[in-house]
Design a protein around this motif. Structure first.
Motif, PDB file in Angstrom:
ATOM      1  N   SER A 105       0.916  -1.018   0.027  1.00  0.00           N
ATOM      2  CA  SER A 105       0.030  -0.140  -0.063  1.00  0.00           C
ATOM      3  C   SER A 105       0.847   1.154   0.122  1.00  0.00           C
ATOM      4  CB  SER A 105      -1.037   0.003   1.214  1.00  0.00           C
ATOM      5  OG  SER A 105      -1.675   1.343   1.226  1.00  0.00           O
ATOM      6  N   ALA A 106       1.907   1.486   0.733  1.00  0.00           N
ATOM      7  CA  ALA A 106       2.800   2.373   0.751  1.00  0.00           C
ATOM      8  C   ALA A 106       3.541   2.579  -0.681  1.00  0.00           C
ATOM      9  CB  ALA A 106       3.936   2.247   1.834  1.00  0.00           C
ATOM     10  N   GLN A 107       3.898   1.623  -1.348  1.00  0.00           N
ATOM     11  CA  GLN A 107       4.757   1.610  -2.304  1.00  0.00           C
ATOM     12  C   GLN A 107       3.496   1.797  -3.539  1.00  0.00           C
ATOM     13  OE1 GLN A 107       6.125  -2.238  -3.123  1.00  0.00           O
ATOM     14  NE2 GLN A 107       7.688  -1.912  -1.705  1.00  0.00           N
ATOM     15  N   SER A 108       2.236   1.620  -3.576  1.00  0.00           N
ATOM     16  CA  SER A 108       1.615   1.708  -4.578  1.00  0.00           C
ATOM     17  C   SER A 108       0.236   2.655  -4.291  1.00  0.00           C
ATOM     18  CB  SER A 108       0.934   0.375  -5.030  1.00  0.00           C
ATOM     19  OG  SER A 108      -0.144  -0.008  -3.992  1.00  0.00           O
ATOM     20  N   GLY A 109       0.063   3.216  -3.084  1.00  0.00           N
ATOM     21  CA  GLY A 109      -1.146   3.962  -2.752  1.00  0.00           C
ATOM     22  C   GLY A 109      -2.313   3.188  -2.846  1.00  0.00           C
ATOM     23  N   ALA A 110      -2.226   1.984  -2.459  1.00  0.00           N
ATOM     24  CA  ALA A 110      -3.339   0.859  -2.707  1.00  0.00           C
ATOM     25  C   ALA A 110      -4.119   1.194  -1.606  1.00  0.00           C
ATOM     26  CB  ALA A 110      -3.116  -0.324  -2.708  1.00  0.00           C
ATOM     27  N   THR A 111      -5.635   1.018  -1.441  1.00  0.00           N
ATOM     28  CA  THR A 111      -6.615   0.938  -0.337  1.00  0.00           C
ATOM     29  C   THR A 111      -6.459  -0.588   0.060  1.00  0.00           C
ATOM     30  OG1 THR A 111      -7.838   2.773  -1.364  1.00  0.00           O
ATOM     31  CG2 THR A 111      -8.818   1.200   0.366  1.00  0.00           C
ATOM     32  N   ILE A 112      -6.575  -0.587   1.480  1.00  0.00           N
ATOM     33  CA  ILE A 112      -6.631  -1.975   2.134  1.00  0.00           C
ATOM     34  C   ILE A 112      -7.921  -2.256   2.620  1.00  0.00           C
ATOM     35  CG2 ILE A 112      -5.663  -3.531   3.941  1.00  0.00           C
ATOM     36  CD1 ILE A 112      -2.869  -1.829   3.621  1.00  0.00           C
ATOM     37  N   ILE A 113      -8.560  -3.205   2.614  1.00  0.00           N
ATOM     38  CA  ILE A 113     -10.001  -3.444   3.027  1.00  0.00           C
ATOM     39  C   ILE A 113     -10.191  -4.851   3.423  1.00  0.00           C
ATOM     40  CG2 ILE A 113     -10.819  -3.716   0.689  1.00  0.00           C
ATOM     41  CD1 ILE A 113     -13.751  -2.499   1.685  1.00  0.00           C
ATOM     42  N   PRO A 114     -10.804  -5.286   4.695  1.00  0.00           N
ATOM     43  CA  PRO A 114     -11.023  -6.741   4.808  1.00  0.00           C
ATOM     44  C   PRO A 114     -12.213  -7.060   3.786  1.00  0.00           C
ATOM     45  CG  PRO A 114     -11.122  -5.115   6.878  1.00  0.00           C
ATOM     46  CD  PRO A 114     -11.016  -4.221   5.571  1.00  0.00           C
ATOM     47  N   ALA A 115     -12.021  -8.414   3.583  1.00  0.00           N
ATOM     48  CA  ALA A 115     -13.259  -8.775   2.623  1.00  0.00           C
ATOM     49  C   ALA A 115     -14.445  -8.830   3.085  1.00  0.00           C
ATOM     50  CB  ALA A 115     -12.659 -10.419   2.278  1.00  0.00           C
ATOM     51  N   GLY A 116     -14.626  -8.797   4.509  1.00  0.00           N
ATOM     52  CA  GLY A 116     -15.740  -8.786   5.166  1.00  0.00           C
ATOM     53  C   GLY A 116     -16.496  -7.610   5.075  1.00  0.00           C
ATOM     54  N   ASP A 117     -15.765  -6.345   4.562  1.00  0.00           N
ATOM     55  CA  ASP A 117     -16.365  -5.125   4.554  1.00  0.00           C
ATOM     56  C   ASP A 117     -16.903  -4.814   3.072  1.00  0.00           C
ATOM     57  OD1 ASP A 117     -15.644  -4.763   7.326  1.00  0.00           O
ATOM     58  OD2 ASP A 117     -14.171  -3.467   6.983  1.00  0.00           O
ATOM     59  N   LEU A 118     -16.458  -5.545   2.389  1.00  0.00           N
ATOM     60  CA  LEU A 118     -16.713  -5.473   0.680  1.00  0.00           C
ATOM     61  C   LEU A 118     -18.258  -5.092   0.428  1.00  0.00           C
ATOM     62  CD1 LEU A 118     -14.410  -7.687  -0.937  1.00  0.00           C
ATOM     63  CD2 LEU A 118     -14.230  -5.412  -0.913  1.00  0.00           C
ATOM     64  N   VAL A 119     -19.345  -5.830   1.222  1.00  0.00           N
ATOM     65  CA  VAL A 119     -20.642  -5.599   0.793  1.00  0.00           C
ATOM     66  C   VAL A 119     -20.755  -4.065   1.136  1.00  0.00           C
ATOM     67  CG1 VAL A 119     -22.903  -6.326   1.690  1.00  0.00           C
ATOM     68  CG2 VAL A 119     -21.022  -8.060   1.308  1.00  0.00           C
ATOM     69  N   GLN A 120     -20.561  -3.693   2.214  1.00  0.00           N
ATOM     70  CA  GLN A 120     -21.063  -2.101   2.374  1.00  0.00           C
ATOM     71  C   GLN A 120     -20.150  -1.100   1.614  1.00  0.00           C
ATOM     72  OE1 GLN A 120     -20.259  -4.281   5.158  1.00  0.00           O
ATOM     73  NE2 GLN A 120     -22.446  -4.781   5.158  1.00  0.00           N
ATOM     74  N   ALA A 121     -19.098  -1.485   0.808  1.00  0.00           N
ATOM     75  CA  ALA A 121     -18.037  -0.738   0.232  1.00  0.00           C
ATOM     76  C   ALA A 121     -18.693  -0.088  -1.145  1.00  0.00           C
ATOM     77  CB  ALA A 121     -16.586  -1.281   0.128  1.00  0.00           C
ATOM     78  N   ASP A 122     -17.993   1.247  -1.487  1.00  0.00           N
ATOM     79  CA  ASP A 122     -18.341   1.758  -2.801  1.00  0.00           C
ATOM     80  C   ASP A 122     -17.397   1.145  -3.868  1.00  0.00           C
ATOM     81  OD1 ASP A 122     -18.617   2.987  -5.058  1.00  0.00           O
ATOM     82  OD2 ASP A 122     -18.851   4.898  -4.145  1.00  0.00           O
ATOM     83  N   ILE A 123     -17.815  -0.120  -4.317  1.00  0.00           N
ATOM     84  CA  ILE A 123     -16.849  -0.865  -4.867  1.00  0.00           C
ATOM     85  C   ILE A 123     -16.340  -0.214  -6.350  1.00  0.00           C
ATOM     86  CG2 ILE A 123     -16.638  -3.107  -6.718  1.00  0.00           C
ATOM     87  CD1 ILE A 123     -16.795  -3.506  -3.739  1.00  0.00           C
ATOM     88  N   PRO A 124     -17.095   0.595  -7.151  1.00  0.00           N
ATOM     89  CA  PRO A 124     -16.561   1.415  -8.106  1.00  0.00           C
ATOM     90  C   PRO A 124     -15.541   2.416  -7.791  1.00  0.00           C
ATOM     91  CG  PRO A 124     -19.047   1.206  -8.519  1.00  0.00           C
ATOM     92  CD  PRO A 124     -18.602   0.866  -7.162  1.00  0.00           C
ATOM     93  N   ALA A 125     -15.944   3.014  -6.699  1.00  0.00           N
ATOM     94  CA  ALA A 125     -14.701   3.977  -6.148  1.00  0.00           C
ATOM     95  C   ALA A 125     -13.445   3.201  -5.801  1.00  0.00           C
ATOM     96  CB  ALA A 125     -15.341   4.732  -4.808  1.00  0.00           C
TER      97      ALA A 125
END
Length: 224
Positions: free
Chosen positions: A62-82
């Motif tokens: 994440s530090a190298q790429s700027g990636a967002t880190i998210i637990p798989a269990g939180d994906l249902v509530q996440a804004d997938i396109p964002a």
């Protein structure tokens, strides 16, 4: 001999690249993280036992790429396109097996992230073919993802892990404590975490320095 006592301070895990010790147990995984821009499929699964360093390497990436880190269990509530507008690391992917909404969210995140030209890192305890995913299209994509295993620690790596765990808790054991623990405890990352937590609590409650005799007595009392 070290005389530092334990104080009631929270452990503060260090997740920088400089804090990750490389040995034969994880060298291949570290090399792939360091060369992430060359991933042929722009995706990678890191898998291994608890405490193997998967989350640490996800933070390094994440530090190298700027990636967002998210637990798989939180994906249902996440804004997938964002999320898919940048690189993404999804942790503990096997925990959503059989959960149709979460599996569907990961399926769409996988497709959108790659379609946007970004990269995807996934972590789990086991290789993708053991995730028992219910969604066939997701299972096929996960099983087609390059995967690398982080192995159980060798002596060198276990020594470094114990040193880091003590440092995270701002503790300084006597010089012969860590070599003793390497010989004594189970060869697993989870065992190292449990033993350091035990010694931290015991040293605090008894106001004792972390010496080898003290460590031996505490492990004997705990049946370890």
């Amino acid at each position: 001999m070290a005389q530092q006592l334990s104080f009631d301070l929270p452990a503060k895990p260090a997740h920088g690249r400089e804090d990750f010790f490389v040995s034969s147990a994880n060298a291949q995984a570290v090399a792939l993280i360091d060369t992430w821009e060359s991933w042929p499929a722009r995706k990678l699964v890191l898998y291994g036992p608890p405490g193997a360093g998967k989350t640490h390497l996800a933070h390094v990436w994440s530090a190298q790429s700027g990636a967002t880190i998210i637990p798989a269990g939180d994906l249902v509530q996440a804004d997938i396109p964002a999320l898919a507008r940048g690189h993404v690391a999804v942790e503990d992917c096997e925990t959503i097996a059989g959960q149709t909404p979460a599996e569907t969210a990961l399926f769409h995140l996988h497709n959108l992230t790659l379609a946007e030209g970004h990269s995807l890192l996934l972590t789990a305890h086991a290789a993708p073919n053991h995730w028992t995913l219910a969604l066939p299209d997701l299972a096929s994509r996960m099983q087609g993802t390059p995967a690398v295993e982080l192995d159980l620690p060798d002596d060198m790596l276990l020594t470094a892990i114990l040193a880091k765990l003590f440092d995270d808790r701002q503790l300084t054991p006597a010089p012969d404590v860590i070599p003793y623990l390497v010989r004594r405890i189970d060869r697993s990352f989870e065992a190292a975490r449990q033993v350091v937590a035990l010694l931290d609590t015991a040293a605090l409650s008894r106001k004792r320095a972390l010496t080898r005799p003290f460590a031996r007595d505490m492990l004997d009392n705990a049946g370890l």
